[in-house]
Scaffold this motif. Structure first.
Motif, PDB file in Angstrom:
ATOM      1  N   ASP A  44      -3.336 -46.520   2.762  1.00 17.02           N
ATOM      2  CA  ASP A  44      -3.536 -47.754   3.531  1.00 17.02           C
ATOM      3  C   ASP A  44      -4.879 -47.736   4.257  1.00 17.02           C
ATOM      4  N   GLU A  45      -5.217 -46.613   4.871  1.00 13.30           N
ATOM      5  CA  GLU A  45      -6.487 -46.499   5.579  1.00 13.30           C
ATOM      6  C   GLU A  45      -7.662 -46.712   4.630  1.00 13.30           C
ATOM      7  N   ILE A  46      -7.579 -46.117   3.463  1.00 16.18           N
ATOM      8  CA  ILE A  46      -8.656 -46.230   2.479  1.00 16.18           C
ATOM      9  C   ILE A  46      -8.790 -47.677   2.009  1.00 16.18           C
ATOM     10  N   ARG A  47      -7.670 -48.316   1.730  1.00 16.15           N
ATOM     11  CA  ARG A  47      -7.706 -49.703   1.261  1.00 16.15           C
ATOM     12  C   ARG A  47      -8.239 -50.643   2.342  1.00 16.15           C
ATOM     13  N   LEU A  48      -7.841 -50.415   3.597  1.00 18.38           N
ATOM     14  CA  LEU A  48      -8.297 -51.263   4.697  1.00 18.38           C
ATOM     15  C   LEU A  48      -9.790 -51.098   4.957  1.00 18.38           C
ATOM     16  N   ALA A  49     -10.342 -49.937   4.602  1.00 13.61           N
ATOM     17  CA  ALA A  49     -11.767 -49.692   4.811  1.00 13.61           C
ATOM     18  C   ALA A  49     -12.603 -50.599   3.914  1.00 13.61           C
ATOM     19  N   GLY A  50     -12.020 -51.020   2.797  1.00 10.76           N
ATOM     20  CA  GLY A  50     -12.710 -51.942   1.900  1.00 10.76           C
ATOM     21  C   GLY A  50     -13.938 -51.320   1.254  1.00 10.76           C
ATOM     22  N   GLY A  52     -14.596 -50.904  -1.790  1.00 13.11           N
ATOM     23  CA  GLY A  52     -14.368 -50.464  -3.158  1.00 13.11           C
ATOM     24  C   GLY A  52     -14.514 -48.985  -3.414  1.00 13.11           C
ATOM     25  N   GLU A  53     -15.450 -48.321  -2.723  1.00 15.19           N
ATOM     26  CA  GLU A  53     -15.638 -46.883  -2.926  1.00 15.19           C
ATOM     27  C   GLU A  53     -15.512 -46.142  -1.607  1.00 15.19           C
ATOM     28  N   VAL A  54     -14.945 -44.965  -1.694  1.00 20.46           N
ATOM     29  CA  VAL A  54     -14.802 -44.102  -0.517  1.00 20.46           C
ATOM     30  C   VAL A  54     -15.076 -42.672  -0.973  1.00 20.46           C
ATOM     31  N   SER A  55     -15.651 -41.882  -0.094  1.00 24.88           N
ATOM     32  CA  SER A  55     -15.946 -40.494  -0.473  1.00 24.88           C
ATOM     33  C   SER A  55     -14.680 -39.653  -0.413  1.00 24.88           C
ATOM     34  N   SER A  56     -14.643 -38.635  -1.254  1.00 29.01           N
ATOM     35  CA  SER A  56     -13.492 -37.724  -1.238  1.00 29.01           C
ATOM     36  C   SER A  56     -13.401 -37.005   0.104  1.00 29.01           C
ATOM     37  N   SER A  57     -14.539 -36.813   0.768  1.00 30.84           N
ATOM     38  CA  SER A  57     -14.507 -36.159   2.081  1.00 30.84           C
ATOM     39  C   SER A  57     -13.804 -37.038   3.108  1.00 30.84           C
ATOM     40  N   ARG A  58     -13.961 -38.358   2.992  1.00 29.45           N
ATOM     41  CA  ARG A  58     -13.251 -39.252   3.912  1.00 29.45           C
ATOM     42  C   ARG A  58     -11.747 -39.188   3.673  1.00 29.45           C
ATOM     43  N   VAL A  59     -11.360 -39.102   2.420  1.00 29.01           N
ATOM     44  CA  VAL A  59      -9.940 -38.971   2.090  1.00 29.01           C
ATOM     45  C   VAL A  59      -9.403 -37.669   2.682  1.00 29.01           C
ATOM     46  N   GLY A  60     -10.135 -36.581   2.489  1.00 32.53           N
ATOM     47  CA  GLY A  60      -9.710 -35.287   3.023  1.00 32.53           C
ATOM     48  C   GLY A  60      -9.589 -35.287   4.534  1.00 32.53           C
ATOM     49  N   LEU A  61     -10.529 -35.918   5.213  1.00 32.80           N
ATOM     50  CA  LEU A  61     -10.467 -36.000   6.673  1.00 32.80           C
ATOM     51  C   LEU A  61      -9.276 -36.828   7.136  1.00 32.80           C
ATOM     52  N   ALA A  62      -8.958 -37.878   6.401  1.00 36.81           N
ATOM     53  CA  ALA A  62      -7.795 -38.703   6.734  1.00 36.81           C
ATOM     54  C   ALA A  62      -6.508 -37.893   6.594  1.00 36.81           C
ATOM     55  N   VAL A  63      -6.432 -37.054   5.570  1.00 38.91           N
ATOM     56  CA  VAL A  63      -5.265 -36.181   5.391  1.00 38.91           C
ATOM     57  C   VAL A  63      -5.193 -35.167   6.532  1.00 38.91           C
ATOM     58  N   LEU A  64      -6.323 -34.532   6.834  1.00 39.09           N
ATOM     59  CA  LEU A  64      -6.354 -33.538   7.923  1.00 39.09           C
ATOM     60  C   LEU A  64      -5.902 -34.130   9.245  1.00 39.09           C
ATOM     61  N   GLU A  65      -6.354 -35.334   9.532  1.00 39.46           N
ATOM     62  CA  GLU A  65      -5.991 -36.008  10.774  1.00 39.46           C
ATOM     63  C   GLU A  65      -4.478 -36.132  10.907  1.00 39.46           C
ATOM     64  N   ARG A  66      -3.835 -36.493   9.826  1.00 40.66           N
ATOM     65  CA  ARG A  66      -2.378 -36.671   9.851  1.00 40.66           C
ATOM     66  C   ARG A  66      -1.644 -35.334   9.871  1.00 40.66           C
ATOM     67  N   LEU A  67      -2.162 -34.346   9.149  1.00 33.80           N
ATOM     68  CA  LEU A  67      -1.525 -33.032   9.160  1.00 33.80           C
ATOM     69  C   LEU A  67      -1.605 -32.380  10.532  1.00 33.80           C
ATOM     70  N   ARG A  68      -2.675 -32.644  11.254  1.00 32.47           N
ATOM     71  CA  ARG A  68      -2.827 -32.079  12.601  1.00 32.47           C
ATOM     72  C   ARG A  68      -1.655 -32.493  13.483  1.00 32.47           C
ATOM     73  N   CYS A  69      -1.199 -33.727  13.329  1.00 30.22           N
ATOM     74  CA  CYS A  69      -0.067 -34.230  14.113  1.00 30.22           C
ATOM     75  C   CYS A  69       1.280 -33.815  13.522  1.00 30.22           C
ATOM     76  N   LEU A  70       1.308 -33.594  12.230  1.00 30.45           N
ATOM     77  CA  LEU A  70       2.562 -33.301  11.538  1.00 30.45           C
ATOM     78  C   LEU A  70       2.963 -31.830  11.630  1.00 30.45           C
ATOM     79  N   ASP A  71       2.028 -30.928  11.317  1.00 31.56           N
ATOM     80  CA  ASP A  71       2.345 -29.506  11.273  1.00 31.56           C
ATOM     81  C   ASP A  71       1.036 -28.711  11.320  1.00 31.56           C
ATOM     82  N   GLU A  72       0.843 -27.943  12.371  1.00 27.94           N
ATOM     83  CA  GLU A  72      -0.421 -27.230  12.562  1.00 27.94           C
ATOM     84  C   GLU A  72      -0.677 -26.170  11.497  1.00 27.94           C
ATOM     85  N   VAL A  73       0.362 -25.516  11.017  1.00 31.64           N
ATOM     86  CA  VAL A  73       0.182 -24.512   9.964  1.00 31.64           C
ATOM     87  C   VAL A  73      -0.265 -25.197   8.674  1.00 31.64           C
ATOM     88  N   ALA A  74       0.360 -26.313   8.344  1.00 31.90           N
ATOM     89  CA  ALA A  74      -0.045 -27.071   7.161  1.00 31.90           C
ATOM     90  C   ALA A  74      -1.481 -27.563   7.320  1.00 31.90           C
TER      91      ALA A  74
END
Length: 105
Positions: A44-50, A52-74
């Protein structure tokens, strides 16, 4: 489209996020619903950014952001692959960052 660091573009594939998060959470008390939620939120975040193209690093950072809140070991497991850790000091630095981020929200 996701643009990889090599410059190659490929279609966004939510299943790749699910696979990466599942690997990072292996053996942790994180259920499939939470993993799927991370993938959907990132998509959803990637699609809302609009644009058409997004860097893989932005995708990775978006995942990290959510994992930080979900599980610190993960989070640390994912970060170690995403950020290419090659020494124990890399984990220490990331733990310090994680502590600072936790204190500041």
């Amino acid at each position: 489209m996701v643009v990889k660091s090599s410059g190659i573009s490929e279609l966004f594939d939510r299943s790749k996020i699910v696979h990466g998060v599942r690997a990072a959470t292996k053996g942790r008390s994180v259920d499939d619903e939470a993993i799927e939620r991370v993938a959907v939120e990132v998509e959803d975040e990637i699609r809302l950014a609009g644009g058409g193209e997004v860097s893989s690093s932005r995708v990775g950072l978006a995942v990290l952001e959510r994992l930080r809140c979900l599980d610190e070991v993960a989070y640390l497991r994912f970060a170690s692959v995403y950020k290419n850790f090659d020494a124990a000091s890399d984990f220490q630095s990331e733990l310090e960052l994680l502590s600072k981020l936790g204190a500041n929200g």
